[in-house]
Design a protein around this motif. Structure first.
Motif, PDB file in Angstrom:
ATOM      1  N   VAL A   1       5.620   6.092  -2.519  1.00  0.00           N
ATOM      2  CA  VAL A   1       5.106   6.078  -1.155  1.00  0.00           C
ATOM      3  C   VAL A   1       3.626   5.746  -1.211  1.00  0.00           C
ATOM      4  CG1 VAL A   1       4.770   7.403   0.968  1.00  0.00           C
ATOM      5  CG2 VAL A   1       6.770   7.845  -0.475  1.00  0.00           C
ATOM      6  N   VAL A   2       3.211   4.729  -0.457  1.00  0.00           N
ATOM      7  CA  VAL A   2       1.796   4.355  -0.407  1.00  0.00           C
ATOM      8  C   VAL A   2       1.236   4.713   0.967  1.00  0.00           C
ATOM      9  CG1 VAL A   2       2.098   2.527  -2.097  1.00  0.00           C
ATOM     10  CG2 VAL A   2       2.217   1.968   0.326  1.00  0.00           C
ATOM     11  N   PRO A   3      -0.030   5.044   1.042  1.00  0.00           N
ATOM     12  CA  PRO A   3      -0.604   5.469   2.328  1.00  0.00           C
ATOM     13  C   PRO A   3      -0.728   4.312   3.318  1.00  0.00           C
ATOM     14  CG  PRO A   3      -1.927   6.262   0.467  1.00  0.00           C
ATOM     15  CD  PRO A   3      -0.973   5.237  -0.074  1.00  0.00           C
ATOM     16  N   ASN A   4       0.053   4.376   4.389  1.00  0.00           N
ATOM     17  CA  ASN A   4      -0.152   3.435   5.493  1.00  0.00           C
ATOM     18  C   ASN A   4       0.170   4.109   6.824  1.00  0.00           C
ATOM     19  OD1 ASN A   4       2.625   3.469   5.733  1.00  0.00           O
ATOM     20  ND2 ASN A   4       2.894   1.249   5.643  1.00  0.00           N
ATOM     21  N   PHE A   5       0.208   5.448   6.810  1.00  0.00           N
ATOM     22  CA  PHE A   5       0.565   6.196   8.015  1.00  0.00           C
ATOM     23  C   PHE A   5      -0.387   7.372   8.186  1.00  0.00           C
ATOM     24  CE2 PHE A   5       3.302   7.437   4.442  1.00  0.00           C
ATOM     25  CZ  PHE A   5       3.009   8.786   4.316  1.00  0.00           C
TER      26      PHE A   5
ATOM     27  N   LYS B   1      -1.478  -1.658   5.697  1.00  0.00           N
ATOM     28  CA  LYS B   1      -0.928  -1.887   7.034  1.00  0.00           C
ATOM     29  C   LYS B   1      -0.633  -3.359   7.302  1.00  0.00           C
ATOM     30  CE  LYS B   1      -2.514   2.119   9.674  1.00  0.00           C
ATOM     31  NZ  LYS B   1      -1.190   2.400  10.268  1.00  0.00           N
ATOM     32  N   ASP B   2      -0.986  -4.228   6.374  1.00  0.00           N
ATOM     33  CA  ASP B   2      -0.747  -5.668   6.523  1.00  0.00           C
ATOM     34  C   ASP B   2       0.313  -6.075   5.497  1.00  0.00           C
ATOM     35  OD1 ASP B   2      -0.899  -8.511   6.045  1.00  0.00           O
ATOM     36  OD2 ASP B   2      -2.850  -8.531   7.031  1.00  0.00           O
ATOM     37  N   PRO B   3       1.524  -6.410   5.926  1.00  0.00           N
ATOM     38  CA  PRO B   3       2.610  -6.680   4.974  1.00  0.00           C
ATOM     39  C   PRO B   3       2.277  -7.764   3.956  1.00  0.00           C
ATOM     40  CG  PRO B   3       3.497  -6.445   7.183  1.00  0.00           C
ATOM     41  CD  PRO B   3       2.005  -6.470   7.321  1.00  0.00           C
ATOM     42  N   GLN B   4       1.603  -8.824   4.372  1.00  0.00           N
ATOM     43  CA  GLN B   4       1.290  -9.902   3.434  1.00  0.00           C
ATOM     44  C   GLN B   4       0.237  -9.468   2.423  1.00  0.00           C
ATOM     45  OE1 GLN B   4       3.077 -12.689   3.168  1.00  0.00           O
ATOM     46  NE2 GLN B   4       4.316 -11.745   4.775  1.00  0.00           N
ATOM     47  N   ARG B   5      -0.772  -8.768   2.885  1.00  0.00           N
ATOM     48  CA  ARG B   5      -1.782  -8.263   1.961  1.00  0.00           C
ATOM     49  C   ARG B   5      -1.166  -7.251   0.989  1.00  0.00           C
ATOM     50  NH1 ARG B   5      -7.601  -7.122   4.938  1.00  0.00           N
ATOM     51  NH2 ARG B   5      -8.408  -9.245   4.695  1.00  0.00           N
TER      52      ARG B   5
ATOM     53  N   LEU C   1       7.009   2.186   1.530  1.00  0.00           N
ATOM     54  CA  LEU C   1       7.671   2.305   0.235  1.00  0.00           C
ATOM     55  C   LEU C   1       7.463   1.071  -0.628  1.00  0.00           C
ATOM     56  CD1 LEU C   1      11.161   3.826   1.169  1.00  0.00           C
ATOM     57  CD2 LEU C   1       9.071   5.034   0.504  1.00  0.00           C
ATOM     58  N   LEU C   2       7.320   1.306  -1.924  1.00  0.00           N
ATOM     59  CA  LEU C   2       7.380   0.252  -2.926  1.00  0.00           C
ATOM     60  C   LEU C   2       8.422   0.652  -3.961  1.00  0.00           C
ATOM     61  CD1 LEU C   2       3.580  -0.484  -3.552  1.00  0.00           C
ATOM     62  CD2 LEU C   2       5.210  -1.915  -2.304  1.00  0.00           C
ATOM     63  N   PRO C   3       9.271  -0.284  -4.396  1.00  0.00           N
ATOM     64  CA  PRO C   3      10.247   0.045  -5.445  1.00  0.00           C
ATOM     65  C   PRO C   3       9.531   0.525  -6.704  1.00  0.00           C
ATOM     66  CG  PRO C   3      10.740  -2.073  -4.436  1.00  0.00           C
ATOM     67  CD  PRO C   3       9.393  -1.673  -3.934  1.00  0.00           C
ATOM     68  N   ARG C   4      10.112   1.513  -7.369  1.00  0.00           N
ATOM     69  CA  ARG C   4       9.506   2.047  -8.587  1.00  0.00           C
ATOM     70  C   ARG C   4      10.340   1.598  -9.790  1.00  0.00           C
ATOM     71  NH1 ARG C   4      10.059   7.309 -10.877  1.00  0.00           N
ATOM     72  NH2 ARG C   4      10.972   8.080  -8.934  1.00  0.00           N
TER      73      ARG C   4
END
Length: 332
Positions: A89-93, A276-280, A112-115
């Motif tokens: 889990v990465v901080p975006n909320f 918060k930016d999907p592409q970044r 989420l990012l796959p681990r």
């Protein structure tokens, strides 16, 4: 029921309580995870004590936006993730909306990012926030290039260490700034080209000495406050002073007028510009994953605490004695 950390009043570490709560079911674009490890972040201390850039909107409140675990349930409209998958889990909320200080937690799927199998839960909870922060400021926003000089204060923090690793990855020169001599050798071992001990040396004078009078192309300041005036004096022509923290707790002046109105680039930065930016975020994840694969990036973990000792973990963070990331492990 899931053991969950909440606080019912604003204050120090002792306001946190472990409570048994129903974790609930994920809603649209949400997942529920079994939390195995939690990364502790300075922002959580500031939020809990009412000093964060975002106020607490409702009590009791939860905490935490860095974790590693396994997906238990997937809500409607979620694609790309499935039950049983290991994730970070990465901080975006906002802490006002979600919190991962718990045995089970609901989080937005876009956090989420796959681990990978080779990344254990502790590493998965410790690695992303520091490196996403460093990547965003240094690469995505700053455009750092080989040969640039980066001055990094609060260098023994998890973000400071990731910034040094990232600078080296890019072929830049990281100069670490730390308050006392106690962590000097560790910083050199982690890749600092030089270490400035700010309690013993004039930081600005030393930066000019190390750069033959040119100054630093980038300064990454996690302290802010009145010290920005001295730091601004040693930003190279076309360089940038990034403010990515405010550990001093003091008002931060804009120094340009006091210094005679030089062409000073100075900006605030938070990792949310990336997450918060999907592409970044996609580019950042690829960059960090590449560094992990090549073993030039790695989480530096200071200490592990069990969830039952969350108060002690926060006290340790606020002592400023840590070197790297504090991680909380969760038993089930």
């Amino acid at each position: 029921m899931a053991r969950t950390v909440r606080f019912h009043e604003i204050g120090g570490p002792d306001v946190m309580r472990l409570e048994d709560l129903e974790p609930g079911e994920p809603g649209p674009r949400e997942v529920r995870i079994r939390v195995d490890a939690i990364g502790i972040n300075r922002a959580e201390s500031l939020f809990r004590s009412g000093q964060y850039i975002e106020p607490v909107k409702q009590l009791p409140a939860r905490l935490g936006n860095e974790a590693a675990g396994v997906i238990e349930a997937v809500g409607p409209e979620v694609t790309g993730f499935q039950k049983g998958q290991a994730v970070s889990v990465v901080p975006n909320f906002s802490h006002n909306d979600y919190g991962v200080y718990a045995q089970q937690a609901i989080v937005p799927a876009n956090a989420l990012l796959p681990r990978p199998d080779a990344v254990d839960a502790v590493s998965g909870a410790a690695v992303w926030m520091p490196y996403l922060t460093a990547y965003g400021a240094m690469v995505e926003v700053g455009g750092m290039r080989a040969g640039d000089v980066a001055v990094i204060n609060a260098a023994s923090s998890s973000v400071g260490l990731a910034a040094m690793h990232t600078a080296n990855r890019l072929g830049a020169t990281p100069i670490a700034v730390t308050r006392t001599r106690a962590k000097r050798q560790q910083l050199l071992d982690e890749g600092a080209a030089d270490v400035i001990v700010s309690d013993e040396e004039d930081t600005a004078k030393r930066v000019l000495q190390l750069t033959d009078g040119k100054g630093a192309d980038y300064i990454f300041d996690a302290v802010a406050g009145p010290g920005v005036v001295a730091l601004a004096r040693v930003v190279a022509a076309d360089g940038t002073l990034f403010l990515w923290g405010a550990l001093s707790g003091q008002p931060t002046p804009y120094p340009g007028f006091d210094l005679g109105m030089p062409a000073l680039n100075m900006r605030t930065y938070t990792m949310l510009e990336i997450t918060k930016d999907p592409q970044r975020l996609r580019r950042a994840a690829a960059f960090v994953t590449s560094g992990l694969r090549d073993r030039v990036f790695r989480p530096v973990v200071d200490r592990l605490f069990p969830l039952e000792e969350i108060v002690q973990a926060h006290r340790h963070m606020e002592s400023n004695n840590q070197f790297g990331k504090i991680v909380v492990t969760v038993s089930h």
